[in-house]
Design an enzyme around this catalytic site. Sequence first.
Site, PDB file in Angstrom:
ATOM      1  CB  THR A 301      -0.910   0.027   1.250  1.00 29.24           C
ATOM      2  OG1 THR A 301      -1.651  -1.189   1.272  1.00 29.24           O
ATOM      3  CG2 THR A 301      -1.860   1.202   1.208  1.00 29.24           C
ATOM      4  N   GLY A 302       1.933   1.216   0.807  1.00 31.10           N
ATOM      5  CA  GLY A 302       2.853   2.350   0.851  1.00 31.10           C
ATOM      6  C   GLY A 302       3.479   2.602  -0.508  1.00 31.10           C
ATOM      7  CD1 TRP A 304      -1.121   1.029  -6.207  1.00 24.96           C
ATOM      8  CD2 TRP A 304      -1.793   2.826  -5.056  1.00 24.96           C
ATOM      9  NE1 TRP A 304      -2.159   1.583  -6.901  1.00 24.96           N
ATOM     10  CE2 TRP A 304      -2.595   2.702  -6.210  1.00 24.96           C
ATOM     11  CE3 TRP A 304      -2.034   3.880  -4.181  1.00 24.96           C
ATOM     12  CZ2 TRP A 304      -3.615   3.594  -6.501  1.00 24.96           C
ATOM     13  CZ3 TRP A 304      -3.052   4.769  -4.486  1.00 24.96           C
ATOM     14  CH2 TRP A 304      -3.833   4.631  -5.632  1.00 24.96           C
ATOM     15  CG  HIS A 305      -0.161   5.948  -1.463  1.00 26.82           C
ATOM     16  ND1 HIS A 305      -0.488   4.749  -0.871  1.00 26.82           N
ATOM     17  CD2 HIS A 305      -1.310   6.673  -1.492  1.00 26.82           C
ATOM     18  CE1 HIS A 305      -1.769   4.765  -0.543  1.00 26.82           C
ATOM     19  NE2 HIS A 305      -2.293   5.919  -0.906  1.00 26.82           N
ATOM     20  N   GLY A 306       3.707   5.869  -4.220  1.00 27.27           N
ATOM     21  CA  GLY A 306       4.805   6.600  -4.837  1.00 27.27           C
ATOM     22  C   GLY A 306       6.099   5.862  -4.606  1.00 27.27           C
TER      23      GLY A 306
END
Lengths: 439, 347
Positions: A301-302, A304-306
């Site tokens: 998830t982390g 995925w954000h950048g």
Amino acid sequence: MVFSSLIFICRFFPVFLTIYLLVSARYRNLVLFLGSLVFYAWGEPVYIGLMLFSTFLDYGNGRLLGYAKRTGRMHLAKGVLLESVVVNLSLLCLFKYAGVFLLPVGISFYTFQTMSYTIDVYRGETPVQTDFIAFGAYVSMFPQLIAGPIVKYKDVATELTHRTLSFSNGYYGIERFVIGLGKKVLLANQIGLLWEEIQKIPACEMTTLSAWLGSLAFALQLYFDFSGYSDMAIGMARMLGFHLKENFDYPYRARSITEFWRRWHISLGQWFREYVYIPLGGNRKGLLLQFRNLLIVWALTGIWHGKGMNFLVWGLYFGVLLILEKWFLLRWLQRIPAVWGHLYAMVAVIAGMTVFAIDRLGDGLVWIGMLFGSTGRWYDGRALWLLSGYGLLLLLGVIGSVGVGKKFCRYPLVWMMVFFLSMAYLVDASYNPFLYFRF
Amino acid sequence: MGEKKKEKLCCILFFVILYAMWIGDIISADRLYSEWEKRRLAQKPEFSYQAVVDGSYGEAYEKWLTDQFPERDYWVGIKNRCERLLGKKELKGIYIGKDGYLFSENVEIADWDKLERKMKERFGKEKVSRIYVPAAGAVLGEKLPNFVSFYGREDAVFAHLLAHKEEDIYYRTDHHWTMLGAYYAYEAWATEQGMQPLKLSEMEYRVLKEDFLGTHYGKIHYAKQMDVMELYRPKVTCEVVYDLGESKISGLYQEEHLKTEDAYRFFLDGNHGVVEIMMEEGEGHLAVIKDSYANCLIPFLTAHYGKITVIDPRYFRVDIGEWLSEREVTEVLILGQDTSKVSFADF
């Protein structure tokens, strides 16, 4: 194109909607598909090929999966699934993380959507889509193309071919769109100016108050920016006849991090839950494996954000908090008065947001130190000046973010006023050098 | 009204509004320049395949649409009003102070220090003097919005202005000082130079304009109070040549600008590269290297010299020292605004 722009509101959308409403039902997917391509190509013509490639590929994969399953070739089906996941993730890695190319708008969203399709077809949870136009309309659907929500194929499969237009859908859609627009233009962009100003303060002139103002501003900006976009997406999709699932549910009301993530960017959380966490075994194989699974999901998830290190740390931070909560913290929190739960959740979220907001991990950690008094000064003239200029706006933001006044905003006269003011802020945006879009 | 009817009505109304704005945009002609915002507006972009592909067409189109939006000034006004309602005391670089005063930061428009050094090298130290024009915010600190302050260089001019801060020495709606403010600066400077300054009572007084709205107003279109523009006119006869005779205008005061938005141009016709002022009597040749603050101070200087040459370094791009030394200059005065940025009150 972004929704909160005059070109979208005053040109693209009216024209698109007029055509969409005038053609007969069987051409609506075609209009939606072509319209979405125009929408995407307007700002970034170069990457339209990439999105079309992704669409073609997973349309083909779906057909191939259907063929393999019909004829009982499970090895082929497995192979196709693997190929789909590998290709999609490679595209994502290549364009998002390799740092060679500019980030194609929406790639994180549409690759996840097409993957959900092939996985669901493989699992037999949804039939194969044989109509390329309908599939293209699903992938490129402009309301959710740029910033979600991440719509799983099976959630809209029926409506892709059978959906109804009505005034009551239209009314709800307009209201929802306008409220989202107001959140983005009147709150997120304006509160964002405060965050920009505070970031410009040299480290040696920071105080505890200015650090808190900055973090609060960023937390509110991020929420209104992102949830405003989701509102606009859900609203427009409704006008077109689609019922999308909610993406935000007043996350700042949460009493724990577990609850926060059930309320924030819901579609992403569910995607990871359904396609990563549960296949890994979820919580069925003992506490230790569950913790491992949580860490994997939250690292992903982390990321995925950048691509920054701060995003990985940010994800793991929440992963660890969630593990602690599942372990014992949640039980504790239930026993103490609710206010402590809110306080804990807010402090944890704001500290997390800070790491998210500041690209360099070290700077983010220093900032967290400042929140807890490391500067040795509680406040100064500049902090009070900013508080006097932005206090009322922040207060409005805080009130709005927990959903007080929700009913009030649903009076037609009120949201029409919101639209009117949003237009004024958009027209004057050419004055405003700080306006920016994060997603 | 039934629920169904309300829904239908709102849907139709929304459509009508969107198209009405479009039609309004088609009907209203594109403007080149906005008097309101004091800037050129974006024009319709050239369509080209290349521009579409690299995305620059889309961007330019958006700018054009925004700048030429029907009734743009009205929308901008609405936004400004909202921001003030929310308690913002700074809009577009203008600080909204007390008693109707508006302030802005002073930026350096010319390298005055370097000019001063060069002039001293050429004409000798004792022949060159300097007036730092303090920012309004530095002198009128009490009128600033809370928590904000401006830096002010503490010299004789500053101290003298500070002593008269209760009078109207700066405009409320413009960044300039008034002629009265300029007078006090002149008085302090002349005393320092060992001259006998003119007295206010020796001059002809006239109210030029009672509804002056200056540059600060122009930026945010808000003012609590309009300014009164006054003239203190020394009784000196002189002949004025603008831009070495290239401009047809003459005289220190240009009445025709009083009716326009740019009324401060009344003094010395605003900004010119060179203005030469020849007095009927008097001795010495003073060169003033200056910015627009000097325009309403120079009339006082005419009482002390035979000739004054006024140079604005922004519009006169030659080697000023060399040019002046060919013209038998006896003294040099450098007058420019003192750089002053916002700082915050200390606790």
